[in-house]
Design a protein around this motif. Sequence first.
Motif, PDB file in Angstrom:
ATOM      1  N   PRO A 171       0.733  -1.320  -0.027  1.00  0.00           N
ATOM      2  CA  PRO A 171       0.109   0.021  -0.039  1.00  0.00           C
ATOM      3  C   PRO A 171       0.831   1.470   0.008  1.00  0.00           C
ATOM      4  N   SER A 172       1.794   1.261   0.535  1.00  0.00           N
ATOM      5  CA  SER A 172       2.737   2.500   0.781  1.00  0.00           C
ATOM      6  C   SER A 172       3.359   2.784  -0.422  1.00  0.00           C
ATOM      7  N   GLU A 173       3.656   1.970  -1.392  1.00  0.00           N
ATOM      8  CA  GLU A 173       4.507   2.045  -2.728  1.00  0.00           C
ATOM      9  C   GLU A 173       3.198   1.960  -3.853  1.00  0.00           C
ATOM     10  N   ARG A 174       2.141   2.040  -3.609  1.00  0.00           N
ATOM     11  CA  ARG A 174       1.149   2.006  -4.781  1.00  0.00           C
ATOM     12  C   ARG A 174       1.438   3.521  -5.626  1.00  0.00           C
ATOM     13  N   ASP A 175       1.104   3.353  -6.823  1.00  0.00           N
ATOM     14  CA  ASP A 175       1.093   4.674  -7.708  1.00  0.00           C
ATOM     15  C   ASP A 175      -0.526   5.306  -7.714  1.00  0.00           C
ATOM     16  N   ALA A 176      -0.432   6.171  -7.053  1.00  0.00           N
ATOM     17  CA  ALA A 176      -1.733   7.087  -7.007  1.00  0.00           C
ATOM     18  C   ALA A 176      -2.249   7.332  -8.283  1.00  0.00           C
ATOM     19  N   GLY A 177      -1.455   7.703  -9.141  1.00  0.00           N
ATOM     20  CA  GLY A 177      -1.938   8.126 -10.377  1.00  0.00           C
ATOM     21  C   GLY A 177      -2.188   7.073 -11.363  1.00  0.00           C
ATOM     22  N   LEU A 178      -1.874   5.724 -11.082  1.00  0.00           N
ATOM     23  CA  LEU A 178      -1.949   4.771 -11.923  1.00  0.00           C
ATOM     24  C   LEU A 178      -3.056   4.497 -12.813  1.00  0.00           C
ATOM     25  N   ALA A 179      -4.232   4.779 -12.103  1.00  0.00           N
ATOM     26  CA  ALA A 179      -5.416   4.585 -12.632  1.00  0.00           C
ATOM     27  C   ALA A 179      -6.043   5.584 -13.659  1.00  0.00           C
ATOM     28  N   ASP A 180      -5.693   6.849 -13.347  1.00  0.00           N
ATOM     29  CA  ASP A 180      -6.037   7.971 -14.062  1.00  0.00           C
ATOM     30  C   ASP A 180      -4.990   8.044 -15.444  1.00  0.00           C
ATOM     31  N   ASP A 181      -3.795   7.470 -15.242  1.00  0.00           N
ATOM     32  CA  ASP A 181      -2.886   7.502 -16.391  1.00  0.00           C
ATOM     33  C   ASP A 181      -3.384   6.316 -17.485  1.00  0.00           C
ATOM     34  N   PHE A 183      -6.339   5.032 -17.612  1.00  0.00           N
ATOM     35  CA  PHE A 183      -7.491   5.664 -18.288  1.00  0.00           C
ATOM     36  C   PHE A 183      -7.455   6.397 -19.463  1.00  0.00           C
ATOM     37  N   GLU A 184      -6.607   7.464 -19.344  1.00  0.00           N
ATOM     38  CA  GLU A 184      -6.215   8.141 -20.468  1.00  0.00           C
ATOM     39  C   GLU A 184      -5.486   7.489 -21.667  1.00  0.00           C
ATOM     40  N   ALA A 185      -4.554   6.201 -21.315  1.00  0.00           N
ATOM     41  CA  ALA A 185      -4.187   5.675 -22.344  1.00  0.00           C
ATOM     42  C   ALA A 185      -5.076   4.893 -23.057  1.00  0.00           C
ATOM     43  N   VAL A 186      -6.199   4.486 -22.284  1.00  0.00           N
ATOM     44  CA  VAL A 186      -7.269   3.774 -23.174  1.00  0.00           C
ATOM     45  C   VAL A 186      -8.075   4.750 -23.849  1.00  0.00           C
ATOM     46  N   LEU A 187      -8.321   5.835 -23.354  1.00  0.00           N
ATOM     47  CA  LEU A 187      -9.427   6.845 -24.128  1.00  0.00           C
ATOM     48  C   LEU A 187      -8.472   7.012 -25.359  1.00  0.00           C
ATOM     49  N   ALA A 188      -7.102   7.360 -25.288  1.00  0.00           N
ATOM     50  CA  ALA A 188      -6.192   7.952 -26.480  1.00  0.00           C
ATOM     51  C   ALA A 188      -6.420   6.486 -27.491  1.00  0.00           C
ATOM     52  N   ARG A 189      -6.599   5.499 -27.202  1.00  0.00           N
ATOM     53  CA  ARG A 189      -6.918   4.339 -28.142  1.00  0.00           C
ATOM     54  C   ARG A 189      -8.345   3.965 -28.799  1.00  0.00           C
ATOM     55  N   ILE A 190      -9.334   4.627 -27.894  1.00  0.00           N
ATOM     56  CA  ILE A 190     -10.547   4.247 -28.282  1.00  0.00           C
ATOM     57  C   ILE A 190     -11.249   5.538 -28.747  1.00  0.00           C
TER      58      ILE A 190
END
Length: 248
Positions: A171-181, A183-190
């Motif tokens: 938990p202390s090492e999780r990337d808080a921005g991973l989900a947002d990034d 999601f943006e990568a998927v949007l760029a593809r679709i």
Amino acid sequence: MIETTSTRADTRSRIVEVAAQLLREQGPSAVTTRGVAEAAGVQAPTIYRLFGDKDGLLEAVAEHTMAGFVSAKAAVVAAASADDVDPLDDLRSGWLSQIEFGVANPTLFALMSDPARVIHSPAARSGREVLEARVHRIALAGRLRVSEPRAVKLIQSAGTGVIQTQLSTPPSERDAGLADDMFEAVLARILTDAPEREANTDTVTAATIAFRAVATKLDALTEAERMLLTDWLDRALELEQTRQRKNL
């Protein structure tokens, strides 16, 4: 006391709700046959009779919890459609709620991610239908550059990957921005860019997908004509996506 179908269903429901509460509040170690039986006010053999074993009980808990979560999501999608909420904002909200739910419920996520279980799960099927409804709204807006089924699969795959990555990281090492990034990568593809005056490959594809989204509702056509039209559009999209993959 003779057990009726109604009392059997009530007992089963009570046991599932108690087990779900123990799982939520104390974790999987608390969901023991004895512990659940005591909390639900039944004998341990009742659990074996209704669920087979602890795994059967956990599956029932997962299905029950997911069904409640999916039902709430379906209500949000219906409200978003009725209130004309931006379909991308609605999709983003659904994505984040799914990620948060998966990370907060690792045991349930593991159960519902098992291909052998999920393929037969009514809750999982309902969840896909909610995502399909969200993607369909984007298609109607003329913003998709891939087919609706492919967009759904890309979103599902990315979401599952994000949850698995977060759960496998302390938990202390999780990337808080991973989900947002992601999601943006998927949007760029679709997604296409915003509609432009001059048609290009993406805008033509988006228009085709948008037309495909409404083709089944064209009452002026016969059922056979609607099926033929959607078949033509599906073939056109498949050929275009094959061409795009070759050019990557």
